[in-house]
Scaffold this motif. Structure first.
Motif, PDB file in Angstrom:
ATOM      1  N   ASP A  22       0.835  -1.206   0.000  1.00 40.72           N
ATOM      2  CA  ASP A  22       0.000   0.000   0.000  1.00 40.72           C
ATOM      3  C   ASP A  22       0.871   1.258   0.000  1.00 40.72           C
ATOM      4  O   ASP A  22       0.603   2.211  -0.733  1.00 40.72           O
ATOM      5  N   GLU A  23       1.892   1.221   0.836  1.00 37.94           N
ATOM      6  CA  GLU A  23       2.766   2.389   0.976  1.00 37.94           C
ATOM      7  C   GLU A  23       3.500   2.673  -0.335  1.00 37.94           C
ATOM      8  O   GLU A  23       3.611   3.831  -0.773  1.00 37.94           O
ATOM      9  N   LYS A  24       3.979   1.614  -0.973  1.00 28.62           N
ATOM     10  CA  LYS A  24       4.670   1.773  -2.258  1.00 28.62           C
ATOM     11  C   LYS A  24       3.746   2.409  -3.291  1.00 28.62           C
ATOM     12  O   LYS A  24       4.136   3.327  -4.016  1.00 28.62           O
ATOM     13  N   LEU A  25       2.527   1.885  -3.363  1.00 27.03           N
ATOM     14  CA  LEU A  25       1.575   2.384  -4.355  1.00 27.03           C
ATOM     15  C   LEU A  25       1.206   3.840  -4.068  1.00 27.03           C
ATOM     16  O   LEU A  25       1.191   4.685  -4.975  1.00 27.03           O
ATOM     17  N   LYS A  26       0.954   4.126  -2.788  1.00 26.28           N
ATOM     18  CA  LYS A  26       0.570   5.494  -2.425  1.00 26.28           C
ATOM     19  C   LYS A  26       1.673   6.487  -2.747  1.00 26.28           C
ATOM     20  O   LYS A  26       1.434   7.554  -3.331  1.00 26.28           O
ATOM     21  N   SER A  27       2.885   6.139  -2.351  1.00 28.89           N
ATOM     22  CA  SER A  27       3.979   7.089  -2.553  1.00 28.89           C
ATOM     23  C   SER A  27       4.276   7.275  -4.038  1.00 28.89           C
ATOM     24  O   SER A  27       4.581   8.384  -4.487  1.00 28.89           O
ATOM     25  N   TYR A  28       4.127   6.189  -4.824  1.00 26.71           N
ATOM     26  CA  TYR A  28       4.381   6.329  -6.255  1.00 26.71           C
ATOM     27  C   TYR A  28       3.332   7.234  -6.912  1.00 26.71           C
ATOM     28  O   TYR A  28       3.665   8.152  -7.668  1.00 26.71           O
ATOM     29  N   VAL A  29       2.064   6.968  -6.610  1.00 28.42           N
ATOM     30  CA  VAL A  29       0.994   7.750  -7.246  1.00 28.42           C
ATOM     31  C   VAL A  29       1.060   9.216  -6.801  1.00 28.42           C
ATOM     32  O   VAL A  29       0.831  10.126  -7.604  1.00 28.42           O
ATOM     33  N   LYS A  34      -1.106   8.707 -11.595  1.00 25.92           N
ATOM     34  CA  LYS A  34      -1.481   7.327 -11.930  1.00 25.92           C
ATOM     35  C   LYS A  34      -0.783   6.843 -13.205  1.00 25.92           C
ATOM     36  O   LYS A  34      -0.314   5.726 -13.284  1.00 25.92           O
ATOM     37  N   GLY A  35      -0.726   7.722 -14.206  1.00 26.49           N
ATOM     38  CA  GLY A  35      -0.098   7.327 -15.463  1.00 26.49           C
ATOM     39  C   GLY A  35      -0.775   6.134 -16.100  1.00 26.49           C
ATOM     40  O   GLY A  35      -1.996   6.040 -16.114  1.00 26.49           O
ATOM     41  N   THR A  36       0.033   5.200 -16.600  1.00 26.31           N
ATOM     42  CA  THR A  36      -0.506   3.990 -17.209  1.00 26.31           C
ATOM     43  C   THR A  36      -0.463   2.864 -16.201  1.00 26.31           C
ATOM     44  O   THR A  36       0.612   2.502 -15.702  1.00 26.31           O
ATOM     45  N   TRP A  37      -1.617   2.323 -15.923  1.00 25.12           N
ATOM     46  CA  TRP A  37      -1.692   1.292 -14.896  1.00 25.12           C
ATOM     47  C   TRP A  37      -0.861   0.062 -15.273  1.00 25.12           C
ATOM     48  O   TRP A  37      -0.319  -0.623 -14.420  1.00 25.12           O
ATOM     49  N   ARG A  38      -0.798  -0.193 -16.560  1.00 20.67           N
ATOM     50  CA  ARG A  38      -0.069  -1.373 -17.019  1.00 20.67           C
ATOM     51  C   ARG A  38       1.408  -1.339 -16.599  1.00 20.67           C
ATOM     52  O   ARG A  38       1.983  -2.349 -16.211  1.00 20.67           O
ATOM     53  N   PRO A  41       3.052  -0.861 -11.900  1.00 20.58           N
ATOM     54  CA  PRO A  41       3.639  -1.777 -10.913  1.00 20.58           C
ATOM     55  C   PRO A  41       5.150  -1.913 -11.051  1.00 20.58           C
ATOM     56  O   PRO A  41       5.865  -1.945 -10.046  1.00 20.58           O
ATOM     57  N   LYS A  42       5.615  -1.972 -12.291  1.00 20.62           N
ATOM     58  CA  LYS A  42       7.056  -2.123 -12.523  1.00 20.62           C
ATOM     59  C   LYS A  42       7.807  -0.909 -11.983  1.00 20.62           C
ATOM     60  O   LYS A  42       8.807  -1.039 -11.263  1.00 20.62           O
ATOM     61  N   HIS A  43       7.298   0.280 -12.328  1.00 22.53           N
ATOM     62  CA  HIS A  43       7.950   1.512 -11.878  1.00 22.53           C
ATOM     63  C   HIS A  43       7.861   1.690 -10.363  1.00 22.53           C
ATOM     64  O   HIS A  43       8.750   2.273  -9.750  1.00 22.53           O
ATOM     65  N   ALA A  44       6.753   1.212  -9.794  1.00 26.79           N
ATOM     66  CA  ALA A  44       6.571   1.398  -8.350  1.00 26.79           C
ATOM     67  C   ALA A  44       7.232   0.293  -7.536  1.00 26.79           C
ATOM     68  O   ALA A  44       7.206   0.335  -6.307  1.00 26.79           O
TER      69      ALA A  44
END
Length: 296
Positions: A22-29, A34-38, A41-44
């Motif tokens: 959750d923390e990884k996703l939150k901090s990345y977004v 959001k960018g491209t969801w596809r 995950p790789k970037h985050a």
DNA sequence: AACCCTCCCAACCGCGATGCT
DNA sequence: TAGCATCGCGGTTGGGAGGGT
């Protein structure tokens, strides 16, 4: 062309999210959007598919999400919108600020649907239920409550009165469905078989509804020509599909006119006649009837 | 305490819609 | 216009929580 599943990557994690994920996703977004969801995950640095990330963000992590118990106003709005829009949860969610479509869908399936069923209303059509077994069960429960021995919700005077009214309506509907010999139970006819001619017919039959002015207000429901309160209320839920379409049309027209999002919330309630018909009006009606010691 | 049952909700799945090349 | 990638929606599921026995 057969399209592969969007989450078919091997080794991609599924199931509940950990606080670290959750923390990884939150901090990345929050940093990159959001960018491209596809590719997110790789970037985050997440071992999840993009779809899973999108769902987690949209339904849980988004900072503007309202969680917890639905208010009475929200529930009523969902009832009304569902009667017009059906299972269009995303559409419904746009009328409830900060609520997600998934949350609304879950709440509908676990709570609101049951409430409607208990009131004898089909949650799919918002019309009275007319299946025989259901009516027999309802009749039996009401009989028990009359003996004064029941501690069930039916012992509640409001619920009991509502259920009695509903039972009468549903039985009339059942008779109407199963018999072409008489018009008893047909909302277009009174119990003697004489056709009722009043503005309510127009609404109930879904005709002559070219604009929202054609939709009756609760006041008009209260005093339709030649119809008392009870029969008026009993008929109010037999709204035809074409009526619903017209209601929906008027809603969308109104929306485009006002183009208001959050402030439009209450206005949208006010232009939905079923809000007045099904619940507020019912409640008011039952309380008034009880106060005047009326019996149905 | 152990088991069973029901409820709730986060998450998944499949498919249609949309956008891009 | 076709082909493909991605998004978004609605239906469904599975497992945890809580209550009852």
């Amino acid at each position: 062309m057969v399209r592969p599943p969007s989450c078919n990557e091997s080794g991609v994690k599924k199931g509940p999210w950990t606080p670290e994920e959750d923390e990884k996703l939150k901090s990345y977004v929050s940093k990159h959007g959001k960018g491209t969801w596809r590719t997110l995950p790789k970037h985050a640095g997440l071992n999840r598919c993009g779809k899973s990330c999108r769902l987690r963000w949209e339904n849980y992590l988004r900072p503007d999400i309202k969680r917890g118990r639905f208010t009475d106003e929200e529930e009523q709005l969902i009832f009304n919108l569902h009667s017009v829009l059906g299972n269009k949860w995303a559409k419904i969610a746009t009328h409830l600020p900060r609520r997600t479509d998934n949350d609304i869908k879950n709440h509908w399936n676990t709570n609101l649907r049951k409430k409607l069923l208990q009131m004898g209303i089909d949650p799919e059509t918002h019309k009275p239920r007319t299946d025989f077994n259901y009516l027999m069960n309802l009749s039996h429960l009401l009989g028990m409550s009359n003996l004064g021995t029941s501690t069930s919700p039916w012992a509640n005077p409001y619920v009991n009165q509502f259920a009695k009214l509903q039972l009468v309506q549903n039985m009339l509907q059942l008779i109407n469905n199963n018999s072409s010999l008489v018009n008893m139970g047909n909302p277009n006819y009174n119990l003697l078989g004489n056709q009722i001619l009043n503005p309510l017919d127009t609404f109930l039959n879904g005709t002559n509804l070219q604009n929202k002015d054609s939709i009756l207000t609760s006041q008009e429901y209260a005093n339709p020509n030649g119809i008392n309160n009870n029969s008026c209320m009993l008929m109010s839920q037999t709204c035809s599909d074409s009526s619903r379409q017209n209601i929906f049309k008027s809603v969308t027209e109104k929306e485009s006119e006002t183009n208001q999002e959050v402030l439009g919330y209450n206005q949208k309630i006010s232009i939905l006649p079923e809000n007045q018909v099904n619940f507020e009006y019912w409640e008011k009606f039952l309380i008034e009837e009880d106060e005047s010691n009326g019996s149905h």
